[in-house]
Design a protein around this motif. Structure first.
Motif, PDB file in Angstrom:
ATOM      1  N   ARG A  98      -5.521  36.572 -20.056  1.00  0.00           N
ATOM      2  CA  ARG A  98      -4.757  35.435 -19.354  1.00  0.00           C
ATOM      3  C   ARG A  98      -5.147  35.016 -17.932  1.00  0.00           C
ATOM      4  O   ARG A  98      -5.445  33.894 -17.739  1.00  0.00           O
ATOM      5  CB  ARG A  98      -3.455  36.061 -19.276  1.00  0.00           C
ATOM      6  N   GLU A 102      -6.293  31.223 -17.321  1.00  0.00           N
ATOM      7  CA  GLU A 102      -5.773  30.372 -16.489  1.00  0.00           C
ATOM      8  C   GLU A 102      -6.191  29.794 -15.216  1.00  0.00           C
ATOM      9  O   GLU A 102      -6.081  28.872 -14.575  1.00  0.00           O
ATOM     10  CB  GLU A 102      -4.245  31.288 -15.972  1.00  0.00           C
ATOM     11  N   TYR A 103      -7.183  30.912 -14.758  1.00  0.00           N
ATOM     12  CA  TYR A 103      -8.008  30.478 -13.233  1.00  0.00           C
ATOM     13  C   TYR A 103      -9.512  30.443 -13.533  1.00  0.00           C
ATOM     14  O   TYR A 103     -10.077  30.290 -12.433  1.00  0.00           O
ATOM     15  CB  TYR A 103      -7.687  31.615 -12.332  1.00  0.00           C
ATOM     16  N   TRP A 131      -3.297  41.674 -11.483  1.00  0.00           N
ATOM     17  CA  TRP A 131      -2.159  40.345 -11.143  1.00  0.00           C
ATOM     18  C   TRP A 131      -2.103  40.268  -9.678  1.00  0.00           C
ATOM     19  O   TRP A 131      -2.035  39.445  -9.044  1.00  0.00           O
ATOM     20  CB  TRP A 131      -0.991  40.554 -11.813  1.00  0.00           C
TER      21      TRP A 131
END
Length: 199
Positions: A98, A102-103, A131
């Protein structure tokens, strides 16, 4: 006696050169990661084309080629959720995928290096901590531009932060709780004026 003194001096000189070389290597890695993070894409990784694979234990979740290469580069081993984590091992594949999606790869690399390449944090390849570090890096991107970042992370006890966050999870979720504690720790090193003043 003179020979002993010369040998001692030579040993100190070689030790100093070795320490300087390790410091130069760390600075170069930080510089490369920061430059890649700024452009959003790493030109240095040809994901899916490398002959080196991350070690995946039987029963571990399957990863994309991109994540496989990042983990291989950092020496991270993927284990099943039923196995107890060792240093440099993780089962948080979905979290890494994830963050990667996303990044981008450079950002994920900074997050993972902040754990596996710092003192006594190798067991903290877990979702809430990943996170939390990701949130801090995104909120304060200039902090990762120098070796001060990894030096400060050396002094961060991520295990203790996660334990305290877990104990207080009825009041706050672990991810923001760890991010808050990590910010309090890192802000002692970095100039808050670099982030701009609140209006």
């Amino acid at each position: 006696m003179q020979q002993v003194g010369e040998n001692s001096e030579k040993g100190r000189r070689e030790l100093g050169e070795e320490s300087q070389e390790k410091g130069d290597t760390r600075r170069e890695k930080v510089r490369e990661n920061h430059n890649d993070f700024r452009v959003g894409v790493s030109d240095r990784h040809q994901f899916g084309n490398s002959q080196t694979d991350a070690v995946q234990k039987p029963g571990a979740e399957v990863m994309t080629p991109r994540l496989t290469q990042i983990c291989a580069d950092l020496g991270i081993q993927i284990i099943p959720t039923t196995k107890r984590r060792g240093v440099g091992e993780t089962c948080a594949v979905r979290t890494m995928e994830r963050i990667l999606a996303e990044y981008g790869p450079a950002h994920l690399t900074i997050v993972l290096r902040s754990i596996v390449e710092t003192e006594n944090n190798g067991l903290e390849l877990v979702a809430p901590t990943m996170w939390a570090i990701s949130d801090i890096v995104l909120a304060h991107p200039t902090w990762t531009a120098t070796t001060d970042w990894l030096d400060a992370m050396d002094r961060a006890d991520l295990s203790d932060m996660r334990a305290r966050a877990k104990a207080n999870r009825r009041a706050a979720q672990p991810r923001p709780a760890i991010a808050t504690m990590l910010y309090a720790h890192l802000s002692q090193t970095f100039d808050l004026n670099d982030q701009g003043k609140l209006l």
